[in-house]
Design an enzyme around this catalytic site. Structure first.
Site, PDB file in Angstrom:
ATOM      1  N   ARG A   1      28.715   5.598  20.050  1.00  0.00           N
ATOM      2  CA  ARG A   1      28.167   6.966  20.040  1.00  0.00           C
ATOM      3  C   ARG A   1      29.050   8.034  20.687  1.00  0.00           C
ATOM      4  O   ARG A   1      28.625   9.175  20.806  1.00  0.00           O
ATOM      5  CB  ARG A   1      26.781   7.017  20.705  1.00  0.00           C
TER       6      ARG A   1
ATOM      7  N   HIS B   1      27.967   0.529  17.646  1.00  0.00           N
ATOM      8  CA  HIS B   1      27.977   1.999  17.698  1.00  0.00           C
ATOM      9  C   HIS B   1      28.027   2.419  19.166  1.00  0.00           C
ATOM     10  O   HIS B   1      27.064   2.200  19.902  1.00  0.00           O
ATOM     11  CB  HIS B   1      26.719   2.568  17.034  1.00  0.00           C
TER      12      HIS B   1
ATOM     13  N   HIS C   1      19.577   4.444  20.259  1.00  0.00           N
ATOM     14  CA  HIS C   1      18.893   5.713  20.020  1.00  0.00           C
ATOM     15  C   HIS C   1      17.990   5.965  21.220  1.00  0.00           C
ATOM     16  O   HIS C   1      17.397   5.021  21.765  1.00  0.00           O
ATOM     17  CB  HIS C   1      18.042   5.649  18.745  1.00  0.00           C
TER      18      HIS C   1
ATOM     19  N   ASN D   1      18.294  -0.186   9.545  1.00  0.00           N
ATOM     20  CA  ASN D   1      18.855  -0.041   8.215  1.00  0.00           C
ATOM     21  C   ASN D   1      20.033  -0.992   8.003  1.00  0.00           C
ATOM     22  O   ASN D   1      21.011  -0.869   8.728  1.00  0.00           O
ATOM     23  CB  ASN D   1      19.316   1.411   8.025  1.00  0.00           C
TER      24      ASN D   1
ATOM     25  N   ASP E   1      25.386  -5.005  15.256  1.00  0.00           N
ATOM     26  CA  ASP E   1      25.005  -3.667  14.790  1.00  0.00           C
ATOM     27  C   ASP E   1      24.261  -2.918  15.904  1.00  0.00           C
ATOM     28  O   ASP E   1      23.216  -2.287  15.676  1.00  0.00           O
ATOM     29  CB  ASP E   1      24.167  -3.698  13.507  1.00  0.00           C
TER      30      ASP E   1
HETATM   31  O1  DOR Z   1      20.059   0.874  11.549  1.00  0.00           O
HETATM   32  C1  DOR Z   1      21.194   1.345  11.499  1.00  0.00           C
HETATM   33  N1  DOR Z   1      21.631   2.207  12.427  1.00  0.00           N
HETATM   34  N2  DOR Z   1      21.995   1.015  10.473  1.00  0.00           N
HETATM   35  C2  DOR Z   1      23.180   1.628  10.268  1.00  0.00           C
HETATM   36  O2  DOR Z   1      23.848   1.270   9.342  1.00  0.00           O
HETATM   37  C3  DOR Z   1      23.608   2.719  11.153  1.00  0.00           C
HETATM   38  C4  DOR Z   1      22.997   2.588  12.476  1.00  0.00           C
HETATM   39  C5  DOR Z   1      23.157   3.820  13.354  1.00  0.00           C
HETATM   40  O3  DOR Z   1      24.251   4.378  13.394  1.00  0.00           O
HETATM   41  O4  DOR Z   1      22.199   4.169  14.048  1.00  0.00           O
END
Ligand code: DOR
Length: 426
Positions: A65, A63, A310, A279, A306
């Site tokens: 962002r 990601h 954040h 997740n 993954d």
């Molecule tokens: O923990 C996660 N964060 N799982 C995901 O599938 C999406 C991801 C996110 O975009 O932060």
């Protein structure tokens, strides 16, 4: 410019090579891979004794962002973290703001990556418009704009009819389909794995069945449509027996897990540690063991990070409001090396899961140490131990439960686009 890498352990899954030797590079291209290369002319020598010399890793679950949440990460910082992690190609997930469901967003990502990116970026576009699970996105236009795959990552395409149509449609355009396997009716409101800790902490649990049911549905649709599905970030022991079943049935699929699912357990959240909220959630010791065995048996083909940045705004708050996810680009290799140390994988089979198989999923030529290939090379000290401090992390966000923990295995240098990046940090 000529560069000679001397006496490294050359491991290249694209040629099934694992030997001690030398690599010669000229003007960004590999021109020799031999047991020993001696040249007299002017050359930059990199001593790689006791180091591994690898093709760049390919991480298909990242990601970045951008656009939309640049306070967490952007294409420049995310790809810099990738470079430092030895990941020289990343596929970036479409749950941006706006989501990548249009050629405009895909093109924006590619343009920004060409201006600011340290490594190669492959955009993954949405399966459904706005990731709403209702209307399939315009795959032809997305592919033309440069998307290599589609996914509604962060969400499962809950409606089976929509997913079936998406698989058939993606088949026409030769786009990989990456499924975030989570039945959202079962996981709704869930915070951590359902079990002892969810009861103890008073947090709503996410049952394993949320993942298993999603995986089974997707496998059945892959069988019927004859379109392979890529099952992202698998975390439970339950799915493994269904992967075995799918292999026996001859269903085309690929499966992925992430280092946190074979390294950590749900115990990490015991103190309401939001850095371990992810997740799908971290599971039990038994799940971890079975995921490792599935990697060994080849039921799981791909290891991806993954990488989910954040900021403290989303993490330093009450557990139930915290966003799920952890960064992972710079921990991908050191944590995966534990699988070799513990005897689950050999260096070559590990590299298959970090370079070759992820490239196959995307339908791209893998980074390779073949003569004539562009030099996309990572030099690693697999034995070096260090503490993962904030200043080592290149990502804008520092949300990892491995922060200030000891890691083993460190990327020393990267050779990419004719440049040598000396990444040795002290
Ligand atoms: O923990 C996660 N964060 N799982 C995901 O599938 C999406 C991801 C996110 O975009 O932060």
């Amino acid at each position: 410019m000529r560069i000679l890498i001397k006496k490294g352990r050359i491991i290249d899954p694209s040629q099934n090579l694992d030997f001690i030797g030398d690599v010669l590079i000229e003007d960004g291209k590999i021109i020799g891979v031999e047991n020993s290369i001696e040249i007299q002319e002017e050359v930059e020598i990199i001593e790689a004794k006791n180091f591994w010399v690898l093709p760049g890793l390919v991480d298909i679950h990242v990601h970045l962002r951008e656009p939309g949440e640049e306070w967490k990460e952007d294409i420049e910082t995310g790809t810099k973290a990738a470079l430092y992690g030895g990941v020289l190609r990343v596929a970036c997930m479409p749950n941006t703001k706006p989501p990548n469901d249009s050629p405009e967003v895909t093109k924006y990502i590619l343009e920004k990556a060409s201006q600011k990116g340290y490594v190669t970026v492959y955009p993954v576009a949405c399966i459904t418009k706005k990731q709403e699970g209702k209307e399939v996105a315009e795959f032809g236009r997305l592919k033309k704009a440069g998307a290599v795959a589609v996914s509604d990552d962060g969400k499962w395409v809950q409606n089976s009819e929509v997913m079936r149509r998406a698989l058939l449609y993606a088949k026409n355009f030769d786009l990989a389909v990456i499924s975030h396997c989570e039945d959202m009716n079962l996981s709704k409101g869930g915070q951590i794995n359902e079990g002892y800790f969810s009861a103890k902490l008073g947090l709503k649990g996410i049952p394993a069945s949320a993942e298993t049911i999603a995986v089974i549905r997707d496998l059945i649709l892959a069988k019927e449509t004859k379109k392979p599905v890529h099952l992202a970030h698998l975390s439970t022991k339950e799915v493994v027996s269904f992967l075995k079943w799918a292999k026996e049935e001859g269903i085309s699929f690929t499966a992925e897990t992430c280092p946190h699912y074979f390294t950590l357990t749900e115990k990490e959240v015991e103190n309401y540690n939001t850095l371990a909220k992810v997740n799908p959630p971290l599971r039990t010791e038994e799940d971890v063991e079975i995921i490792k065995k599935a990697l060994k048996e080849g039921l799981i083909d791909v290891i991806a990070s993954d990488h989910a940045p954040h900021s403290p705004l989303e993490k330093e708050i009450e557990f139930e409001y915290a966003s799920p996810g952890m960064i992972g680009l710079q921990t991908l290799l050191p944590l995966s090396l534990n699988l070799v140390r513990e005897g689950y994988l050999t260096p070559l089979t590990l590299l298959e899961k970090l370079v070759l198989n992820p490239s196959k999923v995307l339908g791209i030529d893998p980074p390779s140490l073949k003569k004539g290939a562009p030099a996309e090379i990572v030099i690693v000290d697999p034995e070096e131990e260090y503490t993962l401090t904030e200043d080592i992390l290149q990502s804008k966000s520092k949300n990892t439960p491995f922060l200030n923990k000891k890691l083993k295995g460190r990327v020393k240098k990267v050779i990419l686009k004719g440049k040598v990046f000396d990444l040795t940090f002290s």
